[in-house]
Enzyme design. Structure first.
Site, PDB file in Angstrom:
ATOM      1  N   HIS A 199       8.978  -8.914   1.244  1.00 35.90           N
ATOM      2  CA  HIS A 199       8.874  -7.750   0.370  1.00 35.90           C
ATOM      3  C   HIS A 199       9.633  -8.103  -0.908  1.00 35.90           C
ATOM      4  O   HIS A 199      10.742  -8.665  -0.831  1.00 35.90           O
ATOM      5  CB  HIS A 199       9.563  -6.533   0.991  1.00 35.90           C
ATOM      6  CG  HIS A 199       8.943  -6.053   2.272  1.00 35.90           C
ATOM      7  ND1 HIS A 199       8.089  -4.972   2.323  1.00 35.90           N
ATOM      8  CD2 HIS A 199       9.058  -6.492   3.554  1.00 35.90           C
ATOM      9  CE1 HIS A 199       7.711  -4.764   3.575  1.00 35.90           C
ATOM     10  NE2 HIS A 199       8.290  -5.674   4.348  1.00 35.90           N
ATOM     11  N   ILE A 241       0.822  -1.215   0.000  1.00 33.38           N
ATOM     12  CA  ILE A 241       0.000   0.000   0.000  1.00 33.38           C
ATOM     13  C   ILE A 241       0.860   1.272   0.000  1.00 33.38           C
ATOM     14  O   ILE A 241       0.418   2.332  -0.432  1.00 33.38           O
ATOM     15  CB  ILE A 241      -0.975  -0.018   1.208  1.00 33.38           C
ATOM     16  CG1 ILE A 241      -2.196   0.842   0.954  1.00 33.38           C
ATOM     17  CG2 ILE A 241      -0.279   0.380   2.501  1.00 33.38           C
ATOM     18  CD1 ILE A 241      -3.321   0.619   1.943  1.00 33.38           C
ATOM     19  N   HIS A 298       5.789 -12.167   5.801  1.00 31.64           N
ATOM     20  CA  HIS A 298       5.734 -11.642   4.436  1.00 31.64           C
ATOM     21  C   HIS A 298       7.132 -11.388   3.921  1.00 31.64           C
ATOM     22  O   HIS A 298       8.022 -11.009   4.669  1.00 31.64           O
ATOM     23  CB  HIS A 298       4.910 -10.355   4.366  1.00 31.64           C
ATOM     24  CG  HIS A 298       5.294  -9.308   5.376  1.00 31.64           C
ATOM     25  ND1 HIS A 298       4.913  -9.382   6.702  1.00 31.64           N
ATOM     26  CD2 HIS A 298       6.024  -8.182   5.270  1.00 31.64           C
ATOM     27  CE1 HIS A 298       5.379  -8.336   7.353  1.00 31.64           C
ATOM     28  NE2 HIS A 298       6.077  -7.589   6.508  1.00 31.64           N
TER      29      HIS A 298
END
Ligand code: 5GP
Length: 118
Positions: A106, A34, A104
């Site tokens: 990146h 985001i 997660h």
């Protein structure tokens, strides 16, 4: 530490919060960050409830581990950044600067990424 079912990525996985999806398989979801830090900034997450890479490696099945790793290559292929290269990074815990407590990676690309650590 127990997994927080209300973290933002858990909500994305449940479809409670929208995301710009890049890739999805039985075990993996990838979507755009985001708040992109580079021209291309994607996030790759396992669908299982894992806090970070340590938690994942200790508890995930072999197939989840393999599919998560392969998911990164799938994302790079979809984003057409495999050829020029890209960077994969995972923040773990407090010293690692992890903000969202769902594992997660990146994936940064689309331009020269620069200094490894700042
Ligand atoms: P961390 O600091 O935990 O390694 O990275 C968390 C990342 O999640 C940040 O880069 C942040 O911009 C991203 N992020 C936080 N909330 C959302 C959201 O609601 N949607 C998406 N797509 N990314 C988010």
């Amino acid at each position: 530490m127990t997994y927080d079912k209300n973290n933002i990525f858990a909500k994305i996985l449940r479809g409670e919060i929208p995301c710009k999806k890049i890739y999805e398989s039985k075990y993996v979801l990838a979507f755009y960050d985001i708040n992109p830090q580079k021209k291309i900034h994607a996030l790759v997450i396992p669908k299982g409830e894992y806090i970070d890479l340590e938690h994942f490696n200790q508890n995930a099945s072999d197939v989840e581990i393999i599919e998560f790793s392969k998911g990164i290559s799938e994302v790079a292929k979809k984003l057409k950044i495999s050829g020029n290269g890209y960077r994969v990074l995972s923040n773990i815990g407090i010293d690692g600067g992890q903000e969202v407590p769902h594992l997660h990676y990146h994936v940064f690309g689309g331009e020269k990424i620069g200094k490894m650590v700042s």
